[in-house]
Motif scaffolding. Sequence first.
Motif, PDB file in Angstrom:
ATOM      1  N   ALA A   1       9.103  66.826   7.765  1.00  0.00           N
ATOM      2  CA  ALA A   1       7.886  67.236   8.464  1.00  0.00           C
ATOM      3  C   ALA A   1       7.902  68.757   8.623  1.00  0.00           C
ATOM      4  CB  ALA A   1       7.813  66.551   9.826  1.00  0.00           C
ATOM      5  N   SER A   2       6.765  69.323   8.920  1.00  0.00           N
ATOM      6  CA  SER A   2       6.693  70.767   9.155  1.00  0.00           C
ATOM      7  C   SER A   2       7.396  71.116  10.463  1.00  0.00           C
ATOM      8  CB  SER A   2       5.234  71.225   9.225  1.00  0.00           C
ATOM      9  OG  SER A   2       4.605  70.689  10.382  1.00  0.00           O
ATOM     10  N   ALA A   3       7.793  72.373  10.583  1.00  0.00           N
ATOM     11  CA  ALA A   3       8.430  72.827  11.823  1.00  0.00           C
ATOM     12  C   ALA A   3       7.495  72.635  13.010  1.00  0.00           C
ATOM     13  CB  ALA A   3       8.838  74.300  11.687  1.00  0.00           C
ATOM     14  N   ARG A   4       6.203  72.855  12.775  1.00  0.00           N
ATOM     15  CA  ARG A   4       5.229  72.691  13.854  1.00  0.00           C
ATOM     16  C   ARG A   4       5.180  71.244  14.338  1.00  0.00           C
ATOM     17  NH1 ARG A   4       2.502  75.606  17.707  1.00  0.00           N
ATOM     18  NH2 ARG A   4       0.714  74.391  18.428  1.00  0.00           N
ATOM     19  N   GLU A   5       5.103  70.308  13.400  1.00  0.00           N
ATOM     20  CA  GLU A   5       5.037  68.904  13.785  1.00  0.00           C
ATOM     21  C   GLU A   5       6.311  68.458  14.496  1.00  0.00           C
ATOM     22  OE1 GLU A   5       4.251  64.418  11.986  1.00  0.00           O
ATOM     23  OE2 GLU A   5       4.484  66.102  10.594  1.00  0.00           O
ATOM     24  N   ILE A   6       7.439  68.891  13.979  1.00  0.00           N
ATOM     25  CA  ILE A   6       8.703  68.524  14.617  1.00  0.00           C
ATOM     26  C   ILE A   6       8.761  69.086  16.036  1.00  0.00           C
ATOM     27  CG2 ILE A   6      11.199  68.960  14.574  1.00  0.00           C
ATOM     28  CD1 ILE A   6      11.084  68.636  11.538  1.00  0.00           C
ATOM     29  N   GLY A   7       8.294  70.324  16.198  1.00  0.00           N
ATOM     30  CA  GLY A   7       8.271  70.908  17.534  1.00  0.00           C
ATOM     31  C   GLY A   7       7.397  70.109  18.487  1.00  0.00           C
ATOM     32  N   GLU A   8       6.257  69.630  17.996  1.00  0.00           N
ATOM     33  CA  GLU A   8       5.363  68.824  18.833  1.00  0.00           C
ATOM     34  C   GLU A   8       5.987  67.470  19.165  1.00  0.00           C
ATOM     35  OE1 GLU A   8       1.046  70.686  17.523  1.00  0.00           O
ATOM     36  OE2 GLU A   8       1.658  68.737  16.745  1.00  0.00           O
ATOM     37  N   LEU A   9       6.705  66.882  18.210  1.00  0.00           N
ATOM     38  CA  LEU A   9       7.374  65.606  18.463  1.00  0.00           C
ATOM     39  C   LEU A   9       8.463  65.762  19.529  1.00  0.00           C
ATOM     40  CD1 LEU A   9       7.638  64.293  14.805  1.00  0.00           C
ATOM     41  CD2 LEU A   9       6.397  63.176  16.662  1.00  0.00           C
ATOM     42  N   ILE A  10       9.217  66.842  19.444  1.00  0.00           N
ATOM     43  CA  ILE A  10      10.249  67.103  20.451  1.00  0.00           C
ATOM     44  C   ILE A  10       9.604  67.313  21.816  1.00  0.00           C
ATOM     45  CG2 ILE A  10      12.070  68.699  21.187  1.00  0.00           C
ATOM     46  CD1 ILE A  10      12.600  69.249  18.202  1.00  0.00           C
TER      47      ILE A  10
END
Length: 206
Positions: free
Chosen positions: A108-117
């Motif tokens: 996943a993109s860094a942005r999506e991973i950040g949102e998931l976290i």
Amino acid sequence: MKNEEPFCSNLPITPTQAASNTRTGIAHFTTGSDRASREMTSVSDDAPMGRKETEAILEASLPASIVSSISPVLNSDYDVLAFTAEGPLAVDDIQSAIEVIEEFSRPASAREIGELIAMVYAMTAQRNQDQITMDLAISSFGRKLMEYPADVVRETMTKWPDRSTWFPAWHDLKAELDWRNNRGKMREALEKKLMDFNKFNTIRKF
């Protein structure tokens, strides 16, 4: 991760959509990694493929010889522990299968991973930590999550708050990711088969 946004704990807490289990506009093609790439992009960004759906399309994209030769190793709960690749296999088929698995394992993109976290953080309890420590923890989690397929990460993270009251330790989260990452286990089996083949050919030369 060039040109990606950094992982940080002050990302907007926007729950990402759970992985869809409904196939949307999937078309079957005839060539390895090209097929994987086209089938994955045939689903819109608003409706990413779920893990089980992705694995089904992955299997359909593998060479027939690989599908008939590779088998899961299961525990008593029918969880996949590993895969074995038995019988003679063409090197080209093994390499093609590994390429297809790589195509289906994009992170996943860094942005999506950040949102998931951030979503998991908002929905769980945490031990008291200062902002710097939390930023470092989230950055570390983000880098590790980039090592897993996007759909595996989405499923693991979206289901975590239903499994635990607490924000996960990496050890516990890794166990959940590895349990779901069957294509990583499949790739390990194929890479071992390829390595054994290369060793055999090396011995034959002497």
